[in-house]
Design an enzyme around this catalytic site. Structure first.
Site, short mmCIF file in Angstrom:
data_model
loop_
_atom_site.label_atom_id
_atom_site.label_comp_id
_atom_site.label_asym_id
_atom_site.label_seq_id
_atom_site.Cartn_x
_atom_site.Cartn_y
_atom_site.Cartn_z
N LYS A 29 8.03 -4.94 5.93
CA LYS A 29 7.93 -6.14 6.76
C LYS A 29 9.31 -6.72 7.05
O LYS A 29 9.55 -7.23 8.14
CB LYS A 29 7.05 -7.19 6.09
N LYS B 259 0.21 1.94 10.07
CA LYS B 259 -1.14 1.38 9.88
C LYS B 259 -1.48 0.40 11.01
O LYS B 259 -0.59 -0.23 11.58
CB LYS B 259 -1.28 0.73 8.51
N LYS C 181 -2.25 -6.53 12.32
CA LYS C 181 -2.30 -7.72 13.17
C LYS C 181 -0.94 -8.00 13.80
O LYS C 181 -0.85 -8.54 14.88
CB LYS C 181 -2.62 -8.96 12.33
N1 AQP Z 1 -4.96 -0.53 8.78
C1 AQP Z 1 -5.70 -0.86 7.74
N2 AQP Z 1 -6.59 0.03 7.21
C2 AQP Z 1 -7.38 -0.31 6.15
N3 AQP Z 1 -7.34 -1.53 5.57
C3 AQP Z 1 -6.48 -2.45 6.07
N4 AQP Z 1 -6.20 -3.73 5.72
C4 AQP Z 1 -5.25 -4.22 6.55
N5 AQP Z 1 -4.88 -3.29 7.43
C5 AQP Z 1 -5.63 -2.17 7.16
C6 AQP Z 1 -6.85 -4.44 4.64
O1 AQP Z 1 -7.32 -5.69 5.15
C7 AQP Z 1 -7.21 -6.66 4.11
C8 AQP Z 1 -6.59 -7.91 4.63
O2 AQP Z 1 -5.26 -7.74 4.95
P1 AQP Z 1 -4.36 -9.04 5.20
O3 AQP Z 1 -4.85 -9.79 6.36
O4 AQP Z 1 -4.21 -9.84 3.99
O5 AQP Z 1 -2.94 -8.49 5.48
P2 AQP Z 1 -2.40 -7.09 5.76
O6 AQP Z 1 -2.85 -6.08 4.78
O7 AQP Z 1 -0.93 -7.28 5.81
O8 AQP Z 1 -3.09 -6.79 7.16
P3 AQP Z 1 -2.42 -6.64 8.53
O9 AQP Z 1 -3.42 -6.55 9.56
O10 AQP Z 1 -1.40 -5.54 8.48
O11 AQP Z 1 -1.70 -8.03 8.72
P4 AQP Z 1 -0.22 -8.39 9.05
O12 AQP Z 1 0.12 -7.58 10.24
O13 AQP Z 1 -0.30 -9.86 9.30
O14 AQP Z 1 0.58 -8.03 7.87
C9 AQP Z 1 -6.48 -6.01 2.95
O15 AQP Z 1 -7.45 -5.63 1.99
C10 AQP Z 1 -5.85 -4.81 3.55
O16 AQP Z 1 -5.72 -3.77 2.60
#
Ligand code: AQP
Length: 346
Positions: free
Chosen positions: A122, A206, A209
């Site tokens: 990040k 991956k 968001k």
């Molecule tokens: N691509 C993915 N495949 C499977 N699981 C995923 N998760 C996130 N992306 C994938 C799972 O969703 C849960 C919530 O995640 P989060 O919102 O706390 O943050 P994150 O993991 O950082 O998700 P994002 O979408 O990538 O958000 P940003 O871009 O804001 O950092 C977790 O259980 C995660 O494993």
């Protein structure tokens, strides 16, 4: 430091997980975590949090944050989480998270955090300019889980390393404060076909968001036309779909592996079963079929989300009830923590 084997923790089995209100949820969040949230609520006591304290570790708009919390809570409920069975609430409404995070800051070691790959991903080359909170994110995550002495954490594969850190913190706390088995060593629940959903544009990244391209992900609120369009434009190659018994079936084809995996997860089948049906066929036929099943699954969720969001008072009442139930579990744990650490009682 690696966590000791799970000792004889005598407390009840309890599930905790959370998602950040950093933007609309996507198919990765749904398949990686939400589907498991729903499945687990019938077998365990489940606590599902909207983690707004995590969301402020990066730049955010204070005017939008509360509404974004409602949207994530609405997504939980619309996907099938029953707030009468599971506890659904917003993290900052329960003080234990921030308090325990501080105590765990004094238990965790700098070297443990410096190894966290998600911070490196990040922060990229801007680590010096990132907030201390972003660096400390996994410690707050450990506090989220352990404030409830949760034993199981449904997450996507990207969170595996953070869960290991939670186990290390729990083990070190128990050991340093001579409080054997006070905290359980939480187990990640990662397995399943949706554990790692990749970007539609680049099968090595991956789905996320925060990806600047909206074409890289399918949002839970995308309509059928948008889903079909995103999948139509998803990166693939000109070769047909491989046979399930081809040992090199996904070699150098991460995007193909991802689309097959998404199809399998949505259809509750294995990737091999999907390939059995689609081997030798082209993406011109596969992508519309995938779009069809994706919108069949997601459009009822989007409809229910908009119904829930149209009555903010009712949603806020659900969240207030959830926060009260969460506090009732975490406060006795925090009383014990304060005593064990030697802090002033309350
Ligand atoms: N691509 C993915 N495949 C499977 N699981 C995923 N998760 C996130 N992306 C994938 C799972 O969703 C849960 C919530 O995640 P989060 O919102 O706390 O943050 P994150 O993991 O950082 O998700 P994002 O979408 O990538 O958000 P940003 O871009 O804001 O950092 C977790 O259980 C995660 O494993």
């Amino acid at each position: 430091m690696s966590a000791a084997p799970t000792p004889a923790y005598a407390g009840p089995s309890r599930v905790f997980s959370g998602m950040q209100p950093t933007g609309g949820l996507h198919l990765g969040n749904y398949l990686g975590a939400l589907v498991k949230f729903v499945r687990l609520q019938d077998q365990h006591e489940c606590i599902y949090c909207v983690v707004d304290l995590h969301a402020i570790t990066i730049e955010h708009d204070p005017k939008l944050l509360q509404q974004q919390c409602r949207e994530v809570a609405a997504a939980y409920i619309a996907a099938g989480v029953d707030p009468k069975k599971a506890i659904v609430f917003v993290q900052s409404a329960v003080p234990a998270h921030a308090e325990l995070a501080w105590i765990f800051n004094c238990v965790a070691r700098m070297g443990w955090l410096e190894r966290m790959t998600q911070f490196k991903d990040k922060a990229g080359k801007n680590a010096e300019r990132m907030s201390v909170g972003l660096f400390d994110y996994p410690v707050l995550q450990a506090a989220d889980i352990l404030a409830y002495r949760a034993t199981h954490v449904p997450v996507g594969e990207d969170q595996k390393q953070h869960l290991e850190l939670s186990r290390d913190i729990a083990a070190r706390f128990n050991n340093d404060y001579n409080a054997p088995n006070f905290f359980p060593l939480p187990e990640p629940l990662i397995q399943g076909p949706g554990a790692r959903i990749m970007s539609l544009r680049d099968g090595t990244k991956k789905m996320s968001k925060s990806d600047p391209s909206d074409m890289s992900r399918i949002n839970l609120t995308d309509d059928a036309q948008t889903i079909a369009n995103k999948l139509k434009k998803a990166t693939t190659d000109s070769l047909p779909l491989p046979a399930p018994d081809d040992p090199k079936r996904f070699e150098n084809r991460p995007e193909v592996e991802n689309l097959v995996g998404i199809f399998a997860a949505l259809a509750a089948k294995s990737s091999d079963e999907i390939l059995q049906e689609w081997q030798g066929k082209g993406f011109g036929a596969f992508k519309p079929a995938l779009a069809e099943i994706a919108s069949q699954k997601l459009s009822p969720i989007a409809d229910e989300m908009s119904r829930l969001l149209s009555d903010a008072n009712a949603l806020d009442a659900i969240l207030a009830d959830g926060a009260a139930r969460a506090h009732a579990i975490s406060e006795p744990v925090m009383k014990d923590v304060r005593r064990i650490v030697g802090l002033w009682p309350r």
